[in-house]
Design a protein around this motif. Structure first.
Motif, PDB file in Angstrom:
ATOM      1  N   SER A 119     -38.757 -18.559  65.190  1.00  0.00           N
ATOM      2  CA  SER A 119     -37.859 -19.175  66.172  1.00  0.00           C
ATOM      3  C   SER A 119     -38.232 -20.622  66.441  1.00  0.00           C
ATOM      4  CB  SER A 119     -37.866 -18.374  67.475  1.00  0.00           C
ATOM      5  OG  SER A 119     -39.178 -18.281  67.993  1.00  0.00           O
ATOM      6  N   GLY A 120     -39.539 -20.901  66.532  1.00  0.00           N
ATOM      7  CA  GLY A 120     -39.971 -22.270  66.758  1.00  0.00           C
ATOM      8  C   GLY A 120     -39.642 -23.179  65.589  1.00  0.00           C
ATOM      9  N   GLY A 121     -39.701 -22.622  64.361  1.00  0.00           N
ATOM     10  CA  GLY A 121     -39.378 -23.435  63.190  1.00  0.00           C
ATOM     11  C   GLY A 121     -37.933 -23.891  63.193  1.00  0.00           C
ATOM     12  N   PHE A 122     -37.046 -23.007  63.612  1.00  0.00           N
ATOM     13  CA  PHE A 122     -35.636 -23.386  63.683  1.00  0.00           C
ATOM     14  C   PHE A 122     -35.435 -24.503  64.704  1.00  0.00           C
ATOM     15  CE2 PHE A 122     -31.357 -22.919  65.487  1.00  0.00           C
ATOM     16  CZ  PHE A 122     -30.603 -23.070  64.337  1.00  0.00           C
ATOM     17  N   LEU A 123     -36.137 -24.404  65.825  1.00  0.00           N
ATOM     18  CA  LEU A 123     -36.025 -25.439  66.853  1.00  0.00           C
ATOM     19  C   LEU A 123     -36.635 -26.756  66.368  1.00  0.00           C
ATOM     20  CD1 LEU A 123     -36.646 -25.003  70.619  1.00  0.00           C
ATOM     21  CD2 LEU A 123     -37.861 -26.786  69.409  1.00  0.00           C
ATOM     22  N   GLU A 124     -37.805 -26.663  65.727  1.00  0.00           N
ATOM     23  CA  GLU A 124     -38.502 -27.871  65.288  1.00  0.00           C
ATOM     24  C   GLU A 124     -37.699 -28.632  64.228  1.00  0.00           C
ATOM     25  OE1 GLU A 124     -41.314 -29.219  66.305  1.00  0.00           O
ATOM     26  OE2 GLU A 124     -41.851 -27.688  67.787  1.00  0.00           O
ATOM     27  N   HIS A 125     -36.921 -27.915  63.418  1.00  0.00           N
ATOM     28  CA  HIS A 125     -36.195 -28.604  62.344  1.00  0.00           C
ATOM     29  C   HIS A 125     -35.133 -29.550  62.900  1.00  0.00           C
ATOM     30  CE1 HIS A 125     -32.276 -26.609  62.546  1.00  0.00           C
ATOM     31  NE2 HIS A 125     -31.900 -27.332  61.510  1.00  0.00           N
ATOM     32  N   LEU A 126     -34.768 -29.357  64.178  1.00  0.00           N
ATOM     33  CA  LEU A 126     -33.784 -30.253  64.777  1.00  0.00           C
ATOM     34  C   LEU A 126     -34.316 -31.683  64.897  1.00  0.00           C
ATOM     35  CD1 LEU A 126     -32.475 -27.918  67.634  1.00  0.00           C
ATOM     36  CD2 LEU A 126     -31.398 -28.386  65.427  1.00  0.00           C
ATOM     37  N   LYS A 127     -35.643 -31.844  64.838  1.00  0.00           N
ATOM     38  CA  LYS A 127     -36.224 -33.184  64.919  1.00  0.00           C
ATOM     39  C   LYS A 127     -36.192 -33.911  63.581  1.00  0.00           C
ATOM     40  CE  LYS A 127     -40.078 -31.577  66.696  1.00  0.00           C
ATOM     41  NZ  LYS A 127     -41.439 -31.534  67.269  1.00  0.00           N
ATOM     42  N   LEU A 128     -35.837 -33.218  62.504  1.00  0.00           N
ATOM     43  CA  LEU A 128     -35.746 -33.853  61.193  1.00  0.00           C
ATOM     44  C   LEU A 128     -34.423 -34.613  61.078  1.00  0.00           C
ATOM     45  CD1 LEU A 128     -37.123 -30.923  59.001  1.00  0.00           C
ATOM     46  CD2 LEU A 128     -38.371 -32.905  59.906  1.00  0.00           C
ATOM     47  N   PRO A 129     -34.323 -35.557  60.128  1.00  0.00           N
ATOM     48  CA  PRO A 129     -33.085 -36.344  60.003  1.00  0.00           C
ATOM     49  C   PRO A 129     -31.871 -35.470  59.710  1.00  0.00           C
ATOM     50  CG  PRO A 129     -34.871 -37.385  58.786  1.00  0.00           C
ATOM     51  CD  PRO A 129     -35.379 -36.049  59.207  1.00  0.00           C
ATOM     52  N   HIS A 130     -30.805 -35.705  60.454  1.00  0.00           N
ATOM     53  CA  HIS A 130     -29.524 -35.033  60.243  1.00  0.00           C
ATOM     54  C   HIS A 130     -28.412 -36.082  60.180  1.00  0.00           C
ATOM     55  CE1 HIS A 130     -31.902 -31.574  61.550  1.00  0.00           C
ATOM     56  NE2 HIS A 130     -30.940 -30.789  61.087  1.00  0.00           N
ATOM     57  N   TYR A 131     -28.675 -37.192  59.510  1.00  0.00           N
ATOM     58  CA  TYR A 131     -27.733 -38.304  59.505  1.00  0.00           C
ATOM     59  C   TYR A 131     -26.385 -37.915  58.915  1.00  0.00           C
ATOM     60  CZ  TYR A 131     -32.322 -40.587  59.734  1.00  0.00           C
ATOM     61  OH  TYR A 131     -33.592 -40.943  60.048  1.00  0.00           O
ATOM     62  N   VAL A 132     -26.425 -37.287  57.725  1.00  0.00           N
ATOM     63  CA  VAL A 132     -25.177 -36.972  57.016  1.00  0.00           C
ATOM     64  C   VAL A 132     -24.344 -35.971  57.805  1.00  0.00           C
ATOM     65  CG1 VAL A 132     -24.206 -36.000  54.907  1.00  0.00           C
ATOM     66  CG2 VAL A 132     -26.195 -37.517  54.777  1.00  0.00           C
ATOM     67  N   THR A 133     -25.016 -34.951  58.334  1.00  0.00           N
ATOM     68  CA  THR A 133     -24.294 -33.929  59.092  1.00  0.00           C
ATOM     69  C   THR A 133     -23.617 -34.533  60.318  1.00  0.00           C
ATOM     70  OG1 THR A 133     -25.893 -32.286  58.366  1.00  0.00           O
ATOM     71  CG2 THR A 133     -24.511 -31.706  60.238  1.00  0.00           C
ATOM     72  N   PHE A 134     -24.367 -35.344  61.067  1.00  0.00           N
ATOM     73  CA  PHE A 134     -23.787 -35.911  62.279  1.00  0.00           C
ATOM     74  C   PHE A 134     -22.682 -36.915  61.947  1.00  0.00           C
ATOM     75  CE2 PHE A 134     -23.514 -38.863  65.842  1.00  0.00           C
ATOM     76  CZ  PHE A 134     -23.275 -37.954  66.861  1.00  0.00           C
ATOM     77  N   ARG A 135     -22.850 -37.689  60.862  1.00  0.00           N
ATOM     78  CA  ARG A 135     -21.790 -38.628  60.479  1.00  0.00           C
ATOM     79  C   ARG A 135     -20.511 -37.879  60.142  1.00  0.00           C
ATOM     80  NH1 ARG A 135     -21.766 -42.686  55.211  1.00  0.00           N
ATOM     81  NH2 ARG A 135     -19.672 -43.514  55.555  1.00  0.00           N
ATOM     82  N   SER A 136     -20.645 -36.730  59.469  1.00  0.00           N
ATOM     83  CA  SER A 136     -19.466 -35.923  59.158  1.00  0.00           C
ATOM     84  C   SER A 136     -18.768 -35.475  60.431  1.00  0.00           C
ATOM     85  CB  SER A 136     -19.888 -34.712  58.321  1.00  0.00           C
ATOM     86  OG  SER A 136     -18.831 -33.806  58.173  1.00  0.00           O
ATOM     87  N   MET A 137     -19.542 -35.040  61.418  1.00  0.00           N
ATOM     88  CA  MET A 137     -18.956 -34.592  62.683  1.00  0.00           C
ATOM     89  C   MET A 137     -18.267 -35.748  63.406  1.00  0.00           C
ATOM     90  SD  MET A 137     -22.234 -32.278  63.819  1.00  0.00           S
ATOM     91  CE  MET A 137     -21.719 -32.149  65.513  1.00  0.00           C
ATOM     92  N   ALA A 138     -18.908 -36.928  63.400  1.00  0.00           N
ATOM     93  CA  ALA A 138     -18.316 -38.084  64.092  1.00  0.00           C
ATOM     94  C   ALA A 138     -17.019 -38.519  63.431  1.00  0.00           C
ATOM     95  CB  ALA A 138     -19.320 -39.238  64.106  1.00  0.00           C
ATOM     96  N   GLU A 139     -16.980 -38.527  62.091  1.00  0.00           N
ATOM     97  CA  GLU A 139     -15.766 -38.926  61.393  1.00  0.00           C
ATOM     98  C   GLU A 139     -14.642 -37.931  61.615  1.00  0.00           C
ATOM     99  OE1 GLU A 139     -16.695 -39.670  57.328  1.00  0.00           O
ATOM    100  OE2 GLU A 139     -17.791 -41.524  57.755  1.00  0.00           O
TER     101      GLU A 139
END
Length: 379
Positions: free
Chosen positions: A331-351
């Protein structure tokens, strides 16, 4: 300072790791040795050993120091260390009745067989912060062992204190225990070799709880106090023990069991009032919990969740939670991965948001699908 590109990103990572080491290892205070941590932060070391599934105090203390006191990160380090070690032998099953008791309380009964041994606990003291200016004055070490040459009467009394009969035996004698039939679980499920998935054997569920993150287990236990019928169930702690058990392995030449050491465990037996429509209301349900070290919260939560899991039904929602969500590293690993870069995913959501806004301003229906920068359709 900012970094760009792969080489710049690697330099930033190395600099961040170096900053951790310098601030931790060269702090302007006395060095916290492994022995200091093991002796003075016993409960934290025990928690790390239990959640990592590796019983070795000095290694757990070293992991806790490296993790700067983060017990979950220390457990992660300890599991990684364990994965590098060879499996030389498999220990023999041990009877919990062999435990040499260091602490034993029976909240459900005033005068159980054998004494109430409070042992090492702060349960009955006020939570007042002590702020000594320096190390306390040395005192004579209290020994839990009998004198070197006890009398025959004293030796017998000590043996009774250190290995008292269980409270559960009294309930069985009074025919108050709802004895559950043994399921097809001949060999304990080794969750370190293969993950457990519902429906799982009871040994797999107990093993998952024994290695669970303590806070997650306690929170899930508190939620399960509400039974499947929505009512709060009567819960009583039958017995709680902390002590030492022998560790035995088979001798490679003789094949005989040989004691090679001891390990400390905490054991709990919970008692619950059965009052369901299809339950035997003349008896109590009994649950069991056992974990490494001195961790009473985990053992008590385990014992009560053992009952709750049986009452909710096998392969029900509670068993799924016990097997899939309470492991701190998962469970902690899933939470910790949110601190890794998610540039492409977030750009897709913003567009996608921008496309929907443009469609709304033009009076058009928003697109059902939108091709993001990766070329994938985003719903």
């Amino acid at each position: 300072m900012g970094y760009s590109g792969a080489r710049g990103g690697l330099a930033a990572i190395l600099a961040a790791e170096d900053l951790v080491r310098r601030k931790r290892d060269h702090a302007p205070v006395p060095w916290a040795s492994t022995g200091q941590i093991t002796a003075r932060f016993r409960l934290a070391v025990d928690r790390v050993m239990g959640e990592a599934g590796l019983y070795d105090g000095p290694t757990a203390a070293a992991a806790l120091r490296q993790a700067e006191g983060d017990t979950l990160e220390a457990s992660h380090l300890l599991r990684a260390q364990r994965s590098t070690l060879p499996r030389l032998a498999v220990s023999e099953p041990v009877d919990p009745d062999e435990m040499t008791i260091l602490r034993r309380i029976v909240p459900a009964f005033r005068s159980p067989d054998g004494p109430q041994l409070l042992g090492r606990t702060s349960d009955y003291t006020g939570r007042l912060l002590e702020q000594p200016d320096g190390p306390p004055e040395p005192t004579a070490e209290l020994s839990a062992e009998p004198p070197a040459e006890p009398s025959a009467e004293g030796a017998a009394r000590t043996e009774e204190q250190r290995r008292p009969r269980r409270f559960l035996e009294l309930l069985r004698k009074l025919e108050l225990v709802d004895e559950q039939p043994a399921h097809d679980d001949p060999e304990p499920h080794d969750i370190t070799r293969r993950p457990a998935r519902p429906p799982a054997a009871r040994s797999a569920v107990l093993a998952a709880m024994a290695r669970a993150e303590t806070g997650a287990l306690v929170a899930l236990w508190y939620r399960s106090v509400l039974g499947p019928d929505g009512d709060v169930h009567e819960i009583t702690l039958g017995e709680l023990r902390h002590g030492r058990l022998p560790l035995r392995v088979r001798h490679p030449h003789t094949g005989n069991p040989v004691a090679v050491g001891e390990f400390r465990v905490t054991e709990a037996e919970a008692v619950e009032d059965l009052d369901g429509a299809e339950e035997d209301r003349t008896r109590f349900g009994v649950g069991y919990g056992l974990c490494f070290g001195h961790n009473e919260r985990k053992a008590i939560a385990m014992a009560n969740l053992d009952i709750a899991n049986r009452r909710f039904g096998r392969s029900g929602p509670l068993e799924q939670l016990l097997l899939m969500t309470i492991d701190g590293l998962d469970s902690g690993g899933f939470l910790e991965h949110l601190k890794l870069p998610h540039y492409v995913t977030f750009r897709s959501m913003a567009e996608r948001k921008q496309a929907m806004r443009a469609a709304a301003e033009a009076g058009e229906e928003p697109p059902a699908r939108f091709a993001g920068p990766t070329g994938k359709d985003c719903r």
